[in-house]
Design a protein around this motif. Structure first.
Motif, PDB file in Angstrom:
ATOM      1  N   TRP A  19       0.824  -1.215   0.000  1.00 30.42           N
ATOM      2  CA  TRP A  19       0.000   0.000   0.000  1.00 30.42           C
ATOM      3  C   TRP A  19       0.856   1.263   0.000  1.00 30.42           C
ATOM      4  O   TRP A  19       0.508   2.261  -0.631  1.00 30.42           O
ATOM      5  N   THR A  20       1.967   1.216   0.702  1.00 28.04           N
ATOM      6  CA  THR A  20       2.873   2.364   0.703  1.00 28.04           C
ATOM      7  C   THR A  20       3.413   2.611  -0.701  1.00 28.04           C
ATOM      8  O   THR A  20       3.454   3.744  -1.167  1.00 28.04           O
ATOM      9  N   LEU A  68      12.881   4.860  -8.034  1.00 31.79           N
ATOM     10  CA  LEU A  68      12.688   6.017  -7.162  1.00 31.79           C
ATOM     11  C   LEU A  68      11.503   5.794  -6.228  1.00 31.79           C
ATOM     12  O   LEU A  68      11.596   6.044  -5.021  1.00 31.79           O
ATOM     13  N   CYS A  69      10.395   5.296  -6.767  1.00 31.34           N
ATOM     14  CA  CYS A  69       9.233   4.992  -5.934  1.00 31.34           C
ATOM     15  C   CYS A  69       9.561   3.901  -4.914  1.00 31.34           C
ATOM     16  O   CYS A  69       9.118   3.966  -3.771  1.00 31.34           O
ATOM     17  N   SER A  73       9.448   4.339  -0.886  1.00 32.81           N
ATOM     18  CA  SER A  73       8.594   3.414  -0.127  1.00 32.81           C
ATOM     19  C   SER A  73       9.388   2.693   0.955  1.00 32.81           C
ATOM     20  O   SER A  73       8.917   2.544   2.088  1.00 32.81           O
ATOM     21  N   ILE A  74      10.583   2.245   0.615  1.00 31.16           N
ATOM     22  CA  ILE A  74      11.426   1.550   1.587  1.00 31.16           C
ATOM     23  C   ILE A  74      11.792   2.476   2.744  1.00 31.16           C
ATOM     24  O   ILE A  74      11.794   2.075   3.904  1.00 31.16           O
ATOM     25  N   ILE A  77       8.669   2.855   4.910  1.00 30.82           N
ATOM     26  CA  ILE A  77       8.455   1.623   5.674  1.00 30.82           C
ATOM     27  C   ILE A  77       9.453   1.515   6.823  1.00 30.82           C
ATOM     28  O   ILE A  77       9.107   1.077   7.932  1.00 30.82           O
ATOM     29  N   ALA A  78      10.696   1.916   6.601  1.00 34.04           N
ATOM     30  CA  ALA A  78      11.692   1.886   7.673  1.00 34.04           C
ATOM     31  C   ALA A  78      11.279   2.806   8.820  1.00 34.04           C
ATOM     32  O   ALA A  78      11.424   2.442   9.996  1.00 34.04           O
ATOM     33  N   ILE A  79      10.757   3.973   8.490  1.00 32.21           N
ATOM     34  CA  ILE A  79      10.291   4.902   9.522  1.00 32.21           C
ATOM     35  C   ILE A  79       9.090   4.321  10.263  1.00 32.21           C
ATOM     36  O   ILE A  79       9.014   4.391  11.500  1.00 32.21           O
TER      37      ILE A  79
END
Length: 86
Positions: A19-20, A68-69, A73-74, A77-79
């Motif tokens: 979803w992110t 880039l997307c 996103s990664i 997600i890490a945050i």
């Protein structure tokens, strides 16, 4: 190189990551589809020209839209994972 693909495949199984990525992709390409929608609604050729130019830019071989997307996103997600741990 194979480890990167396996890591990416395992992350794409996660619902939050998918979803992110979808949200980031829609935001990154919004200049294209919003200009097309507004150009059609208002019958404005200038907005359709802007959308077509942006689409041509993002589809160019030297423009890394998907990597880039994925990178954005990664990072998000890490945050999210760091906040959930606290």
């Amino acid at each position: 190189m194979r480890k990167i693909w396996e890591w990416l495949k395992s992350n794409l199984k996660d619902r939050t990551t998918r979803w992110t990525f979808i949200i980031v992709y829609l935001v990154m390409t919004s200049e294209v589809w919003l200009c097309y929608i507004l150009g059609i609604i208002f019958k404005n050729g200038w907005l359709i020209g802007i959308a077509t130019t942006s689409l041509a830019f993002w589809c160019a071989p030297a423009t890394p839209l998907l990597p880039l997307c994925s990178a954005i996103s990664i990072g998000i997600i890490a945050i999210i994972r760091k906040v959930r741990k606290k």
